[in-house]
Write an enzyme that holds these catalytic residues in place. Structure first.
Site, PDB file in Angstrom:
ATOM      1  CG  HIS A  79      -1.479   1.006   1.504  1.00 33.05           C
ATOM      2  ND1 HIS A  79      -2.828   1.950   0.568  1.00 33.05           N
ATOM      3  CD2 HIS A  79      -1.624   2.048   2.359  1.00 33.05           C
ATOM      4  CE1 HIS A  79      -3.468   2.788   0.508  1.00 33.05           C
ATOM      5  NE2 HIS A  79      -2.425   3.181   1.673  1.00 33.05           N
TER       6      HIS A  79
ATOM      7  CG  ASP B 144      -0.806   5.941   2.408  1.00 28.87           C
ATOM      8  OD1 ASP B 144      -1.536   6.031   2.089  1.00 28.87           O
ATOM      9  OD2 ASP B 144       0.524   4.940   3.286  1.00 28.87           O
TER      10      ASP B 144
ATOM     11  CG  ASP C 123      -5.588   3.022   4.566  1.00 28.37           C
ATOM     12  OD1 ASP C 123      -6.740   2.977   5.673  1.00 28.37           O
ATOM     13  OD2 ASP C 123      -4.553   3.881   5.509  1.00 28.37           O
TER      14      ASP C 123
ATOM     15  CG  HIS D 167      -5.602   8.272   2.052  1.00 22.41           C
ATOM     16  ND1 HIS D 167      -6.021   7.449   1.490  1.00 22.41           N
ATOM     17  CD2 HIS D 167      -4.714   7.533   3.223  1.00 22.41           C
ATOM     18  CE1 HIS D 167      -4.841   6.042   1.474  1.00 22.41           C
ATOM     19  NE2 HIS D 167      -4.541   6.474   2.236  1.00 22.41           N
TER      20      HIS D 167
END
Length: 919
Positions: A13, A15, A125, A351
């Protein structure tokens, strides 16, 4: 014989910025991708890798390693590298509806250019999920959603907590949008790290798989079990092939497969799990205890949210519509420039970025990206407006003495407002005379300028009410297409003008003229009654406002007789939480400006608009005590903190402007807060007194109805929630809607159904899994916050108040021009449309063709009809989708219009092929 299949999906994941800056995270991404390419080459049994559902990681990687482009494309074409469909993994609630759609469109098209994309609505997420997600992805041909939050509680550091009776009994379920669209949904019931770091050694593997298989089977609806081999920024498990061989040996009854999402979903659908639950609409963790919803990211670093609204509004509601209008005359559409602006903006929508929950370095870079996207949008808007204005026939005005200007409405709905625009009365270009001497000469010649000698006319030659205020000589310059830059001095004036009923995609032309030249021909409008009513009051035909000594105000709606009291009170509380979650200190009573004397004065008063200034000098605690630093350093959970605010205070200056327009049924509110203290939250309170069980909130492609009282499981004293453009409350007869510009958090308080809108929240740490100081998240310094308080009958839908609320952040575009002939009339509507309870979303040209795409959405639960009438000749009109696919043709009616039914809560896109092609 195997009885179950363990699908292991390798992933990380990603970010792109969070607890490290973007570039530092990117260096880790380069290492991951290099390891991945090497592993694919060396290990033929390493079958696939899921690249987190977002295309941008490839752009970030290939910008550093462009020589890898062909290798990456080959891996995607072979199905080894799974990419898309999104461009970035956004926070769904903190960006606009259209930004969510463009994220999907751009991501799919970019992925297709590199070899294809996975048809998975991937939301691993997101801090809650939009209710219209099934409809959105379904329009892109995607029938499966995968998500992590919104149903079960997920805490910090990826901690999963138990669910409750409202959560699905399985990790697989159906998810239904308000329009009825239903997709298969897969929940990461044990998070997206439930298969990370699989042991190779047999004994460790036995213990590992005994635990992991049991946890997966607890929620699985079939024998097809999903295990996510990775986590946040997880390095590649290079020995995964060996680890799965070990697993197969120790557990022969389980088929361990290095799988992919497409393979897993195919197997799951083949298994045909029975009796899956159906979940509907928004997933906001509303059936949890409320402590780990992460909802207060909506108020972290409010300045980020404000800039986002400004940037995305300019792009989608100004630049694109104007570019479409201009393209009908020029045959030129700035498709590539707009795509660049969109991609630059979308880079701020992940996010951890738009939520304001990263380290300070991340959010500094975000402001630069906002500026870049905004500057492109502004340049396109100015050029498009100038192009159109130059094509407008203004020859009806006198060439010797008039100053024409064109007022554009790009909001998609008819609009009336009091606007202010700056005009050049005369320009003097630089020549042999030194600029400073020319300036002084210019200034002297205009010393006797009297604005009362000028009036404003509309295109019919009738006088319109206007207030003209001198500004004086100002520097400016032209950048001609065929010669060097041309600087000049311009004598400027501000023109305050009441514009009425301008079409949603069109303009009206006006002109400033010397009164002497038109004293006989121009008919004056009726004189506006005085807007100032008594001491500290304002009044028009619709509202009466009375300001109290503490700066709060009452509002009487003269149409329906409703009187609202106790409006506009400020509230301040301590905040010992973090960027994710608000936490008020124990036993702390809120501070308010109720009863605090304010300085009140009238600062603007014309026949068109009145403005009162209200100033508070408020003594607030300087910060939390030293215990908070120790609790943060030692990672005391924010719920368990005992820190309190200091007794020491410092003055916080708040200047509020309340404004009332000539024909307005709303009050403008502009707050200037000079924040000098830390660890606190400031909100404005609106005591509605309206009896209601729910509020209507602007969400993504829907007006969501949310209960005022939280669910029974809720334990957090705060019930703050997301909003986009507005929140509204109604008792069925009267209603109050609060529109905003980038203020994404509201809460309804029990007393008198008071709506609290968060203006500012300052905290000192990021939160989550480590200790990350964020001094800039204290948001010290000057902040300007804007709202509009709209009074109406009925609810926000039946009254059409949602239209005004959506228009609030959209700026008017005004372009001064000359007296000249042209191919366009002085008043014009490029695209006319009608439809009850429909809201405008987009007007653009296609990404892969020249068709015009017009998008609206039904804000109601009833079927309505959309009637579209182009002002130009159309070759074909058809129904389309979010991803701009051509659907069923729509037949033209005898009057040249095209009509289509729009179902409840449906997102409707219409494609129009003009007969004239672009250049």
């Amino acid at each position: 014989m195997t009885t179950k299949t363990a699908h292991i999906v390798a992933h990380s994941h990603w970010d792109r910025e969070w607890y490290l800056s973007f570039e530092k995270h990117r260096m880790l991404l380069v290492k991951l991708m290099e390891d991945l390419i090497e592993t694919f080459e060396k290990d033929p049994e390493f079958k696939s890798f899921h690249l987190d559902g977002q295309f941008i990681v490839l752009e970030d990687y290939l910008e550093i390693m462009p020589h890898r482009a062909n290798q990456v494309r080959k891996l995607i074409e072979q199905g080894k590298l799974i990419v898309g469909p999104w461009y970035i993994l956004q926070d769904e609630f903190l960006v606009s509806s259209e930004a969510n759609a463009r994220n999907l469109l751009i991501g799919i098209q970019a992925s297709e250019q590199m070899g294809g994309y996975a048809k998975i609505g991937y939301f691993p997420d997101s801090f809650g999920n939009m209710g219209q997600a099934p409809q959105l992805i379904s329009q892109a041909g995607i029938e499966v959603a995968v998500y992590g939050r919104g149903v079960k509680p997920v805490g910090f550091n990826n901690e999963i907590q138990s669910g409750n009776e409202h959560t699905s009994k399985y990790s697989e379920m159906y998810w239904e949008s308000p329009d009825g669209t239903r997709v298969l949904a897969i929940l990461f019931a044990n998070w997206y790290n439930n298969g990370m770091e699989i042991p190779v050694e047999s004994e460790k593997a036995k213990a590992y798989w005994a635990e992991k298989l049991a946890a997966a089977e607890e929620f699985a609806s079939s024998s097809e079990l999903l295990f996510m081999n990775g986590c946040d920024h997880q390095p590649l498990q290079k020995d995964l092939t060996q680890a799965l061989k070990t697993a197969s040996k120790i557990m022969p009854d389980v088929a361990f497969r290095h799988s992919s999402f497409p393979e897993y979903i195919q197997a799951l659908q083949k298994a045909k799990p029975q009796s899956l639950d159906v979940i509907r609409g928004e997933l906001r963790s509303q059936w949890t205890d409320g402590w780990i919803t992460l909802v207060n990211t909506a108020s972290a670093r409010v300045y980020i949210k404000q800039q986002n609204v400004k940037s995305q509004t300019l792009l989608e509601k100004v630049a694109e519509p104007l570019a479409v209008m201009a393209s009908l005359s020029t045959g030129i559409y700035p498709r590539h420039e707009l795509l660049y602006a969109w991609k630059t903006l979308l880079k701020n929508h992940p996010h951890d970025s738009i939520c304001g929950c990263s380290v300070d370095e991340v959010h500094r870079e975000m402001m630069t990206r906002f500026a870049k996207s905004q500057e492109v949008a502004e340049a396109i808007s100015v050029q498009s407006a100038r192009t159109i204005a130059e094509s407008v026939d203004t020859s009806g005005f006198d060439a010797d003495c008039t100053l024409p200007f064109v007022v554009f409405n790009t909001s998609g709905h008819r609009r009336s407002n009091v606007i202010t625009t700056r005009m050049d009365v005369e320009r003097r270009y630089f020549d042999h005379q030194p600029p400073h001497e020319k300036y002084q000469e210019f200034k002297r010649e205009y010393e006797a300028f009297d604005p009362n000698d000028w009036i404003a006319l509309n295109a019919e030659g009738k006088q319109v009410e206007a207030v003209i205020t001198p500004v004086g000589p100002t520097f400016g310059y032209d950048l001609p297409d065929n010669r060097f830059r041309q600087p000049y001095w311009a004598y400027q004036v501000d023109v305050e003008l009441h514009v009425q009923n301008i079409p949603g995609f069109g303009y009206h032309t006006y002109a400033l003229v010397p009164q002497s030249a038109f004293s006989d021909a121009a008919a004056n409008e009726s004189i506006t009654p005085e807007l100032v009513a008594g001491e500290q009051g304002m009044e028009n035909d619709y509202l009466r406002i009375k300001i109290a000594g503490d700066g709060s105000f009452t509002m009487l709606d003269k149409v329906n007789g409703r009187n609202y009291t106790g409006l506009g009170i400020y509230e301040d509380t301590g905040d010992i939480g973090n960027e994710y979650m608000y936490r008020q200190p124990d036993q702390e009573a809120p501070l308010t400006t109720q009863g605090l004397p304010a300085q009140i004065k009238l600062v603007h008063h014309t026949p068109l608009k009145a403005v009162y200034e209200i100033v508070h000098h408020w003594k607030l605690p300087t910060s939390a005590d030293e215990l908070l630093d120790e609790e943060i350093r030692s990672m005391v959970p924010f719920r368990n903190r005992k820190s309190r605010r200091l007794d020491e205070t410092r003055e916080v200056s708040i200047r509020t402007e309340l404004s009332l327009e000539k024909m307005g049924r709303s009050v403008g509110i502009k707050s200037y807060i000079n924040n000098t203290v830390q660890d606190h939250r400031i909100r404005m309170l609106f005591q509605t007194g309206l009896e209601a069980s729910h509020v209507t909130v602007d969400s993504i492609y829907e007006l969501a109805k949310r209960p005022i009282q939280p669910e029974a499981e809720w334990r957090n004293p705060s019930n703050a929630q997301h909003q986009n453009a507005f929140v509204s409350i109604s008792n069925g007869r009267e209603g109050l809607t609060i529109a905003n510009k980038g203020l994404n958090e509201y809460e309804v308080l029990a007393s008198q159904n008071t709506i609290a809108v968060t203006l500012l929240r300052g905290v000192r740490e990021l939160g989550d899994w480590g200790v990350f100081a964020t001094p800039e998240a204290q948001c010290l310094g000057q902040h300007i916050l804007e709202m509009e308080l709209i009074s109406h009958d009925f609810d926000v839908i039946e009254s059409d108040a949602y239209v005004q609320a959506y228009q609030f952040p959209i700026p008017w575009t005004v372009q001064q021009t000359g007296v000249h002939g042209g191919t366009l009339p002085a008043v014009h509507e490029f695209l006319q449309w009608e439809g009850d309870h429909l809201a405008f979303s987009a007007l653009k040209r296609g990404e892969e063709n020249d068709d015009m795409l017009f998008r609206v959405f039904n804000v109601s639960s009833e079927t309505t009809s959309l009637k579209v009438t182009p002002s130009f000749e159309a070759k074909e009109v058809y129904e389309s989708t979010i991803v701009e696919e051509q659907g069923e043709a729509i037949k033209a009616a005898d009057d040249g219009s095209y009509v289509v039914n729009v179902g409840p809560a449906k997102i409707q896109t219409i494609g129009i092929q003009p007969t004239t092609s672009l250049v």
